[in-house]
Design a protein around this motif. Structure first.
Motif, PDB file in Angstrom:
ATOM      1  N   SER A 174       0.800  -1.218   0.000  1.00 43.27           N
ATOM      2  CA  SER A 174       0.000   0.000   0.000  1.00 43.27           C
ATOM      3  C   SER A 174       0.838   1.275   0.000  1.00 43.27           C
ATOM      4  O   SER A 174       0.334   2.335  -0.363  1.00 43.27           O
ATOM      5  N   VAL A 175       2.097   1.180   0.389  1.00 43.37           N
ATOM      6  CA  VAL A 175       2.894   2.408   0.479  1.00 43.37           C
ATOM      7  C   VAL A 175       4.223   2.352  -0.254  1.00 43.37           C
ATOM      8  O   VAL A 175       4.795   3.395  -0.580  1.00 43.37           O
ATOM      9  N   VAL A 176       4.761   1.170  -0.527  1.00 44.61           N
ATOM     10  CA  VAL A 176       6.094   1.065  -1.119  1.00 44.61           C
ATOM     11  C   VAL A 176       5.988   0.941  -2.630  1.00 44.61           C
ATOM     12  O   VAL A 176       5.225   0.136  -3.158  1.00 44.61           O
ATOM     13  N   GLU A 177       6.775   1.764  -3.313  1.00 49.50           N
ATOM     14  CA  GLU A 177       6.827   1.734  -4.770  1.00 49.50           C
ATOM     15  C   GLU A 177       8.209   1.287  -5.222  1.00 49.50           C
ATOM     16  O   GLU A 177       9.143   1.181  -4.409  1.00 49.50           O
ATOM     17  N   GLN A 178       8.345   1.037  -6.506  1.00 43.95           N
ATOM     18  CA  GLN A 178       9.603   0.562  -7.058  1.00 43.95           C
ATOM     19  C   GLN A 178      10.752   1.485  -6.673  1.00 43.95           C
ATOM     20  O   GLN A 178      10.698   2.694  -6.898  1.00 43.95           O
ATOM     21  N   GLY A 179      11.788   0.916  -6.058  1.00 44.03           N
ATOM     22  CA  GLY A 179      12.972   1.693  -5.715  1.00 44.03           C
ATOM     23  C   GLY A 179      12.940   2.345  -4.352  1.00 44.03           C
ATOM     24  O   GLY A 179      13.961   2.888  -3.902  1.00 44.03           O
ATOM     25  N   TYR A 201      10.410  -9.885   6.461  1.00 40.28           N
ATOM     26  CA  TYR A 201      10.393  -8.461   6.098  1.00 40.28           C
ATOM     27  C   TYR A 201      11.050  -8.220   4.744  1.00 40.28           C
ATOM     28  O   TYR A 201      10.500  -7.511   3.894  1.00 40.28           O
ATOM     29  N   GLU A 202      12.220  -8.787   4.551  1.00 37.90           N
ATOM     30  CA  GLU A 202      12.923  -8.581   3.290  1.00 37.90           C
ATOM     31  C   GLU A 202      12.095  -9.081   2.113  1.00 37.90           C
ATOM     32  O   GLU A 202      12.003  -8.407   1.078  1.00 37.90           O
ATOM     33  N   THR A 203      11.485 -10.252   2.286  1.00 44.10           N
ATOM     34  CA  THR A 203      10.684 -10.824   1.208  1.00 44.10           C
ATOM     35  C   THR A 203       9.549  -9.894   0.800  1.00 44.10           C
ATOM     36  O   THR A 203       9.329  -9.632  -0.388  1.00 44.10           O
ATOM     37  N   CYS A 204       8.806  -9.384   1.787  1.00 39.93           N
ATOM     38  CA  CYS A 204       7.678  -8.495   1.489  1.00 39.93           C
ATOM     39  C   CYS A 204       8.135  -7.245   0.760  1.00 39.93           C
ATOM     40  O   CYS A 204       7.515  -6.796  -0.210  1.00 39.93           O
ATOM     41  N   ILE A 205       9.233  -6.663   1.233  1.00 44.88           N
ATOM     42  CA  ILE A 205       9.729  -5.423   0.634  1.00 44.88           C
ATOM     43  C   ILE A 205      10.152  -5.651  -0.815  1.00 44.88           C
ATOM     44  O   ILE A 205       9.806  -4.878  -1.717  1.00 44.88           O
ATOM     45  N   ARG A 206      10.885  -6.735  -1.045  1.00 52.52           N
ATOM     46  CA  ARG A 206      11.362  -7.007  -2.402  1.00 52.52           C
ATOM     47  C   ARG A 206      10.206  -7.349  -3.344  1.00 52.52           C
ATOM     48  O   ARG A 206      10.214  -6.968  -4.515  1.00 52.52           O
TER      49      ARG A 206
END
Length: 439
Positions: A140-145, A158-163
């Protein structure tokens, strides 16, 4: 057809913790690896689930009472005013395969996907509901880069979700043996691309409970850089030595920029029920809710009903929970010290002991775990899987390079019989001169 996988999907590997649990099952070994209780859940909660099933609560369902009780708890414990109608999202993991398919499919402009309704529970592993809550938040808040700060060592989810969301995890190393937060390291981690910081307290794997001073440092940084915070507070009720969990959201000016995630799993020994929640400002909660509905629609209906009973548990239940886990912690710490571990840090929360191998031990963490399985029939987790930071050139001493492969995580969320059996097996490796064979 493997070329159809996304670049992120190609980097994902099976959970090493779950693989160790599978190994424990195959070898009939005692599982001190995975963080799930092996003792019964509270009877009244199980009865509530059975009653819900017998009452045919079998369909998609949203039990607003969960949100009401969570809001009351946040007010009572953290002095936070949360609107249960707009600020809380009930999360779960059932149709996560759909989300996994969307993220894993290698797509370009104009690509087409054939969706076949043969879903498997792709996320059927430890922490799925918290992963779902984190995934909904990150999506909902993180975009590419975008960059997201994580404190290291850290839980693998955490890393998995972010990537998967296209973000970039940025790790800030906590300093052993007490896993303290270094202000300078934190400051250096921020850039113009920083979108959020992830905080897990009480902490997996170390058992650290972040102090109020450390929380104020994190809160100050969030405000200075105008970023969001997402907290994993699943161990909020499992603290020791009169330590108190403080939610980052409760600090001044932080509620409006913090997303709190938590669940029933750890507090009520129901890690397979998949009932969790996210608490956030209404504008973020709305986005999380929309993504959640598109991915899973609703949490398991009978377990939502049982959650009402769990969340109405009296204060005595939580006091007893802390006492029981503190005794288990002390038992495992004492066991390890008796065989030669030097416990410089005693966990203040969660249900893990993160034990450093003594300097006299010539084995790495992975080698130690392998030998512990072979010789004692006990499974633990090598600590290297929780570390992600690369050491800088100025920290290139052998001691600095080595500590990330010198920790073993033991889960003590087990019955007295299980812990006693593990202790007997481990103590059985002490030789005639009083030395532990593996150290």
């Amino acid at each position: 057809m493997e070329e159809k996988l996304s670049s992120v999907a190609k980097t994902l590997t099976p959970s090493p913790i779950q693989q160790l649990s599978f190994l424990a099952q195959r070898c009939d070994a005692i599982n001190l690896a995975e963080g799930f209780p092996d003792f019964p859940a509270p009877l009244q909660i199980k009865n509530a689930a059975v009653s819900a099933i017998n009452s045919d609560f079998n369909q998609y369902r949203h039990v607003q009472g969960i949100c009401d009780h969570v809001a009351c708890k946040m007010k009572e414990i953290q002095e936070l005013n949360v609107d249960p109608l707009t600020d809380i999202v009930i999360c779960c993991g059932q149709s996560e395969a759909f989300a996994a398919t969307m993220f894993a499919s290698k797509m370009s402009q104009g690509s087409h996907i054939l969706v076949v309704n043969q879903f498997k529970d792709f996320f059927a592993f430890k922490g799925v509901f918290i992963m779902h809550a984190c995934l909904c938040f990150i999506s909902s808040v993180v975009e590419q880069g975008d960059e997201v700060i994580i404190f290291d060592p850290s839980y693998e989810t955490y890393e998995t979700c972010i990537r998967l969301a296209g973000g970039i995890p940025v790790y800030v190393a906590l300093d052993p043996p007490n896993w303290t937060l270094d202000l300078d390291k934190l400051k250096k981690s921020f850039t113009s691309k920083t979108k959020a910081v992830v905080l897990n307290s009480p902490h997996n794997p170390t058992g650290k409970v972040f102090s109020k001073d450390e929380l104020e440092i994190i809160a100050g940084a969030c405000q200075t850089w105008n970023i969001l915070a997402v907290t994993d507070e699943v161990y909020e009720h499992i603290t020791f030595d009169k330590e108190r969990h403080i939610s980052l959201a409760s600090l001044p000016e932080m509620q409006k920029r913090t997303i709190v995630t938590s669940s029933l799993s750890k507090t009520f020994s129901v890690t397979g029920w998949r009932i969790g929640w996210a608490i956030a400002p209404a504008w973020i909660a709305s986005a999380i809710r929309n993504i959640h509905i598109k991915i899973t629609d609703s949490a398991p209906a009978p377990f939502q009903e049982a959650a009402l009973t769990a969340l109405m548990s009296p204060h005595a239940y939580f006091d007893s929970l802390r006492r029981d886990y503190e005794l288990k912690r002390d038992f495992v710490v004492d066991m390890l010290e008796k065989v030669g571990f030097k416990m410089q840090f005693k966990p203040k929360g969660s249900f893990f002991v993160f034990a450093p191998l003594p300097g006299s031990c010539t084995l790495s963490d992975v080698e130690f775990v392998e030998e512990l399985i072979k010789q004692a029939g006990v499974v633990a987790v090598p600590g290297c899987g929780f570390f992600h930071t690369s050491l800088s050139a100025e920290d290139s001493s052998q001691a600095a390079l080595g500590y990330q492969r010198r920790y073993i995580r033991f889960a003590f969320c087990k019955s007295e019989d299980t812990l006693a059996a593990a202790s007997k097996k481990i103590s059985g490796l002490v030789n005639g001169t009083g030395n532990f064979k593996l150290l």
